[in-house]
Design an enzyme around this catalytic site. Structure first.
Site, PDB file in Angstrom:
ATOM      1  N   ASP A 117       0.797  -1.222   0.000  1.00 12.29           N
ATOM      2  CA  ASP A 117       0.000   0.000   0.000  1.00 12.29           C
ATOM      3  C   ASP A 117       0.838   1.285   0.000  1.00 12.29           C
ATOM      4  OD1 ASP A 117       0.900   0.169   2.669  1.00 12.29           O
ATOM      5  OD2 ASP A 117      -0.920  -0.788   3.429  1.00 12.29           O
ATOM      6  N   ARG A 171       0.884   6.934  -0.055  1.00  9.79           N
ATOM      7  CA  ARG A 171       0.100   5.955   0.709  1.00  9.79           C
ATOM      8  C   ARG A 171      -1.256   5.804   0.041  1.00  9.79           C
ATOM      9  NH1 ARG A 171      -2.585   2.711   2.983  1.00  9.79           N
ATOM     10  NH2 ARG A 171      -2.344   1.894   5.096  1.00  9.79           N
ATOM     11  N   ASP A 205      -5.597  -1.042   3.276  1.00  9.57           N
ATOM     12  CA  ASP A 205      -4.492  -1.441   4.140  1.00  9.57           C
ATOM     13  C   ASP A 205      -4.089  -2.860   3.772  1.00  9.57           C
ATOM     14  OD1 ASP A 205      -2.665  -1.476   6.327  1.00  9.57           O
ATOM     15  OD2 ASP A 205      -4.177  -2.443   7.599  1.00  9.57           O
ATOM     16  N   THR A 206      -2.796  -3.079   3.502  1.00  5.75           N
ATOM     17  CA  THR A 206      -2.289  -4.417   3.197  1.00  5.75           C
ATOM     18  C   THR A 206      -1.464  -4.927   4.363  1.00  5.75           C
ATOM     19  OG1 THR A 206      -0.274  -3.578   2.139  1.00  5.75           O
ATOM     20  CG2 THR A 206      -2.207  -3.892   0.733  1.00  5.75           C
ATOM     21  N   GLU A 252       1.601  -6.213   6.679  1.00  9.72           N
ATOM     22  CA  GLU A 252       2.943  -5.647   6.788  1.00  9.72           C
ATOM     23  C   GLU A 252       4.007  -6.588   6.218  1.00  9.72           C
ATOM     24  OE1 GLU A 252       3.552  -2.692   7.677  1.00  9.72           O
ATOM     25  OE2 GLU A 252       1.727  -2.065   8.703  1.00  9.72           O
ATOM     26  N   ARG A 267       1.650  12.427   5.171  1.00  6.54           N
ATOM     27  CA  ARG A 267       1.934  11.546   4.036  1.00  6.54           C
ATOM     28  C   ARG A 267       0.985  11.882   2.892  1.00  6.54           C
ATOM     29  NH1 ARG A 267       1.444   5.683   6.723  1.00  6.54           N
ATOM     30  NH2 ARG A 267      -0.578   6.623   7.215  1.00  6.54           N
TER      31      ARG A 267
END
Length: 268
Positions: free
Chosen positions: A74, A89, A94-95, A97, A140
């Site tokens: 991501d 971002r 959300d992927t 980690e 970000r």
């Protein structure tokens, strides 16, 4: 003039045939969006959910940049026309980690990163689509990323390589489409949804290893479960003060079901 009349007659015929078939015109046109050939080539390794492309084109302001490298599923590093480089971002997803300083490599994290690396060639141009706000609270840069007439954020959800997350108004212009794609990927137990209780409101539980079981369809359920920035699980019932403006992360069919899932009822 005669050609224009024929064109309109053809369009009316299409609309009537679609209506008689029990579909909306929007449904008919949505089904005509074929995935790019570059995505079809990845289908064997990254199967996608059986839902057509929901977002056909950017809706917000766009900017063309050059892909420098993929950081993880991501997050991308890109170069702007002025030579500056920034980390991008992906909005609303959300992927798992892959390089977190305090967390282990999580299941399907490497798959998400590999999918992005194989689909988006380094050095190629990609298009950033911005929502209302360009930066998050950590400053970000936030964006939807487009390549080859498809959106990366949506394609990660379609393959079960990401969850819908970090939903903060006003950056929500594609949230309904994203939830539709996520719902189908979850029902088909793709990727992150193939492990029972692996996806949580706060991320991913790397200790979850049991295969997931098919879940019932909650389309008709109307109790909204939301997780705030402090990680507190709250559910909202129809008629509640915050119900209409609450964007759900889970839907429940009864208050008891929400309570059993660890949610408390909203104060009002």
């Amino acid at each position: 003039m005669r050609q224009l009349k024929k064109w309109w007659q053809l369009l009316i015929a299409i609309v009537l045939s679609v209506s008689l078939a029990g579909c909306s015109v929007d449904d008919w046109f949505a089904e005509q969006i074929d995935p790019p050939e570059s995505l079809v080539e990845l289908e064997a390794d990254f199967p996608s959910a059986s839902v057509p492309q929901q977002v056909a084109r950017p809706l917000g302001k766009t900017e063309t940049v050059t892909l420098d490298r993929v950081i993880d599923g991501d997050t991308l590093k890109v170069e702007f026309e002025n030579g500056a480089t920034e980390s991008i971002r992906l909005l609303l997803v959300d992927t798992p980690e892959t390089s977190h300083p305090t967390l282990p490599v999580q299941p399907f994290g490497e798959d998400a990163k590999s999918f992005v690396e194989r689909w988006l060639p380094e050095g190629d141009t990609v298009t950033l689509e911005y929502d209302v706000g360009r930066y998050d609270r950590y400053q970000r840069t936030l964006a939807y990323v487009w390549y080859d007439d498809a959106m990366l954020n949506e394609e990660l959800l379609r393959r079960g390589l990401a969850r819908v997350a970090y939903v903060y108004a006003p950056n929500t212009q594609h949230i309904d489409a994203f939830r539709d794609v996520e719902r189908t990927a979850r029902q088909e137990l793709l990727g992150i949804w193939s492990l029972e209780d692996y996806v949580t409101g706060n991320g991913f539980d790397h200790e979850a290893t049991e295969p997931a079981q098919p879940r019932r369809d909650t389309d008709e359920c109307d109790i909204k479960g939301n997780i705030n920035r402090d990680g507190e699980k709250i559910y909202h019932v129809p008629g509640g003060a915050s119900y209409e403006r609450t964007i759900p992360e889970e839907m429940f069919c009864s208050e008891q079901e929400a309570i059993e899932a660890g949610f408390r009822k909203a104060a009002r």
